[in-house]
Design a protein around this motif. Sequence first.
Motif, mmCIF file in Angstrom:
data_model
loop_
_atom_site.group_PDB
_atom_site.id
_atom_site.type_symbol
_atom_site.label_atom_id
_atom_site.label_comp_id
_atom_site.label_asym_id
_atom_site.label_seq_id
_atom_site.Cartn_x
_atom_site.Cartn_y
_atom_site.Cartn_z
ATOM 1 N N ARG A 164 0.836 -1.206 0.000
ATOM 2 C CA ARG A 164 0.000 0.000 0.000
ATOM 3 C C ARG A 164 0.871 1.258 0.000
ATOM 4 O O ARG A 164 0.560 2.244 -0.688
ATOM 5 C CB ARG A 164 -0.905 -0.015 1.240
ATOM 6 C CG ARG A 164 -1.894 1.134 1.354
ATOM 7 C CD ARG A 164 -2.940 1.091 0.260
ATOM 8 N NE ARG A 164 -2.695 2.051 -0.791
ATOM 9 C CZ ARG A 164 -3.313 2.024 -1.963
ATOM 10 N NH1 ARG A 164 -4.207 1.102 -2.245
ATOM 11 N NH2 ARG A 164 -3.032 2.926 -2.878
ATOM 12 N N ASP B 278 0.957 4.237 -2.843
ATOM 13 C CA ASP B 278 0.677 5.622 -2.456
ATOM 14 C C ASP B 278 1.710 6.608 -2.990
ATOM 15 O O ASP B 278 1.467 7.825 -2.989
ATOM 16 C CB ASP B 278 0.584 5.743 -0.934
ATOM 17 C CG ASP B 278 -0.707 5.147 -0.370
ATOM 18 O OD1 ASP B 278 -1.637 4.922 -1.163
ATOM 19 O OD2 ASP B 278 -0.763 4.913 0.850
ATOM 20 N N ASN C 80 0.472 9.108 -5.642
ATOM 21 C CA ASN C 80 -0.508 10.152 -5.321
ATOM 22 C C ASN C 80 -0.166 11.508 -5.925
ATOM 23 O O ASN C 80 -1.059 12.274 -6.278
ATOM 24 C CB ASN C 80 -0.649 10.290 -3.799
ATOM 25 C CG ASN C 80 -1.373 9.109 -3.182
ATOM 26 O OD1 ASN C 80 -1.943 8.289 -3.888
ATOM 27 N ND2 ASN C 80 -1.331 9.004 -1.858
ATOM 28 N N ASN D 126 -1.165 12.392 -10.233
ATOM 29 C CA ASN D 126 -2.536 12.349 -10.747
ATOM 30 C C ASN D 126 -2.990 10.930 -11.047
ATOM 31 O O ASN D 126 -3.771 10.684 -11.962
ATOM 32 C CB ASN D 126 -2.710 13.224 -12.001
ATOM 33 C CG ASN D 126 -4.171 13.623 -12.222
ATOM 34 O OD1 ASN D 126 -4.934 13.776 -11.269
ATOM 35 N ND2 ASN D 126 -4.576 13.768 -13.473
ATOM 36 N N TYR E 262 -4.274 7.204 -8.994
ATOM 37 C CA TYR E 262 -4.629 6.475 -7.774
ATOM 38 C C TYR E 262 -4.209 5.029 -7.972
ATOM 39 O O TYR E 262 -4.705 4.336 -8.859
ATOM 40 C CB TYR E 262 -6.131 6.564 -7.510
ATOM 41 C CG TYR E 262 -6.597 5.668 -6.374
ATOM 42 C CD1 TYR E 262 -6.061 5.813 -5.100
ATOM 43 C CD2 TYR E 262 -7.557 4.683 -6.590
ATOM 44 C CE1 TYR E 262 -6.478 4.995 -4.058
ATOM 45 C CE2 TYR E 262 -7.979 3.870 -5.554
ATOM 46 C CZ TYR E 262 -7.433 4.031 -4.290
ATOM 47 O OH TYR E 262 -7.840 3.211 -3.257
ATOM 48 N N VAL F 76 -4.376 1.325 -7.099
ATOM 49 C CA VAL F 76 -5.412 0.519 -6.441
ATOM 50 C C VAL F 76 -4.816 -0.727 -5.801
ATOM 51 O O VAL F 76 -4.931 -0.954 -4.605
ATOM 52 C CB VAL F 76 -6.518 0.119 -7.436
ATOM 53 C CG1 VAL F 76 -7.656 -0.579 -6.695
ATOM 54 C CG2 VAL F 76 -7.039 1.331 -8.187
ATOM 55 N N VAL G 193 -3.908 1.075 -11.867
ATOM 56 C CA VAL G 193 -3.957 2.503 -11.554
ATOM 57 C C VAL G 193 -5.146 3.159 -12.252
ATOM 58 O O VAL G 193 -5.620 2.676 -13.283
ATOM 59 C CB VAL G 193 -2.652 3.219 -11.961
ATOM 60 C CG1 VAL G 193 -1.462 2.665 -11.204
ATOM 61 C CG2 VAL G 193 -2.415 3.117 -13.472
ATOM 62 N N GLN H 76 -6.671 10.048 -11.180
ATOM 63 C CA GLN H 76 -7.149 10.509 -9.876
ATOM 64 C C GLN H 76 -8.489 11.218 -9.972
ATOM 65 O O GLN H 76 -9.380 10.999 -9.135
ATOM 66 C CB GLN H 76 -6.114 11.450 -9.250
ATOM 67 C CG GLN H 76 -6.436 11.843 -7.818
ATOM 68 C CD GLN H 76 -6.317 10.683 -6.844
ATOM 69 O OE1 GLN H 76 -5.256 10.093 -6.720
ATOM 70 N NE2 GLN H 76 -7.403 10.354 -6.143
ATOM 71 N N TRP I 9 -11.262 8.707 -10.461
ATOM 72 C CA TRP I 9 -11.559 8.013 -9.203
ATOM 73 C C TRP I 9 -12.361 8.920 -8.264
ATOM 74 O O TRP I 9 -13.363 8.498 -7.681
ATOM 75 C CB TRP I 9 -10.268 7.566 -8.530
ATOM 76 C CG TRP I 9 -10.466 6.984 -7.168
ATOM 77 C CD1 TRP I 9 -10.163 7.553 -5.968
ATOM 78 C CD2 TRP I 9 -11.058 5.709 -6.864
ATOM 79 N NE1 TRP I 9 -10.509 6.725 -4.936
ATOM 80 C CE2 TRP I 9 -11.060 5.589 -5.451
ATOM 81 C CE3 TRP I 9 -11.573 4.680 -7.631
ATOM 82 C CZ2 TRP I 9 -11.568 4.470 -4.803
ATOM 83 C CZ3 TRP I 9 -12.086 3.558 -6.989
ATOM 84 C CH2 TRP I 9 -12.078 3.449 -5.590
ATOM 85 N N ASP I 10 -11.926 10.162 -8.134
ATOM 86 C CA ASP I 10 -12.584 11.092 -7.219
ATOM 87 C C ASP I 10 -14.005 11.434 -7.669
ATOM 88 O O ASP I 10 -14.821 11.877 -6.859
ATOM 89 C CB ASP I 10 -11.772 12.379 -7.095
ATOM 90 C CG ASP I 10 -10.455 12.169 -6.368
ATOM 91 O OD1 ASP I 10 -10.316 11.153 -5.656
ATOM 92 O OD2 ASP I 10 -9.547 13.017 -6.531
ATOM 93 N N GLN J 243 -17.277 3.574 -5.641
ATOM 94 C CA GLN J 243 -15.868 3.292 -5.354
ATOM 95 C C GLN J 243 -15.725 1.914 -4.721
ATOM 96 O O GLN J 243 -14.797 1.165 -5.039
ATOM 97 C CB GLN J 243 -15.284 4.366 -4.424
ATOM 98 C CG GLN J 243 -15.007 5.694 -5.106
ATOM 99 C CD GLN J 243 -14.338 6.692 -4.177
ATOM 100 O OE1 GLN J 243 -14.314 6.506 -2.950
ATOM 101 N NE2 GLN J 243 -13.794 7.764 -4.740
#
Length: 333
Positions: A129, A133, A136, A139, A141, A143, A242, A245, A248-249, A256
Amino acid sequence: MKLTLTKATLSAAIAVASLSAAQLHAADYTFSFAHVLIEETPNGQAALRFKEEVEEKSDGRIEINVLPAAQVGGDVEIIEQIQMGLVDIGIPPTATLGNFEPRMQILDLPFLIADYDTMVETLDGEVGREILDTLNGHNMYGVNFWGAGFRHITNNDRPIETPEDMDSIRMRTMQAPIIISTYENLGANATAMAFTEVYNGLQQGVVSGQENPLANIYTMRFHEVQDYLSLTNHAYHAYAAVMNQDSWDSLPEDLQAVMLEAFDNGRDTSRALTLQDEETIMEEIKDEIAINELTPEQRDAFIEASMPVHEEYEDIVTTELLHKVYDAVGIEY
């Protein structure tokens, strides 16, 4: 005239009703999912199952358009398009992502992960994880980690049994600095080449060797133009799932959750299909290419010969993160 107007009004009403029905059933979100693999590969199949699950469990609110086989470009181009929002989802190799976020290269250090169980614990755990990260700020995310199995070496020069056997072999590599460094450290001549160009490169003698998991070797038919397959298991071929971003947002929490579950199931499918395929592949190609497997002693020699690459990249991937991975995989430092 009255009849004509009535018919016209009725036709217009039907058109509006049809449009409303279409809008009612249209997806709220449409995402593109691009990758370089052909659909017959385990990860190609996993991408299709991901699409089916997302569309079903979101009750049609999300539509996934899968674009396989490098339809929109190679891994580097796909990553760039994800960053720009031209593509929403991808599964590029971690080594290629290292061109954008250097710390992502850490999983491609040679002879870092010894076996499948260690891979699962590392990639699906806290350190995995933390690696994801690092995307980040780009741009993207991150997964989870899909994958195609451990990478092996094929070539037309000789069986690879010792580090010295790599000397002067013209090796095709991914467009990834850490992979190039790995082979140059072993004395090979590394040449970056797009995945889709490798078969022709081998066939025409532009390069004489390459590294890939068995699934990719078989589906791309590399065994047809290579004499030797050495089962080196020198790195796990991880794909980082991936997503742009902003894409995803844009999703509400309930969708989600649907996506995350489908991503995890896609990951598990890719790994399970890979393990199944590897047994079949070995049986299929054993009469077409000479196969050798490293002994424990030979593997130890390769580990020792590869440590300069670990040292070269320690500052790049950061000492802190490297030590966390070493702790997870059981390497002393």
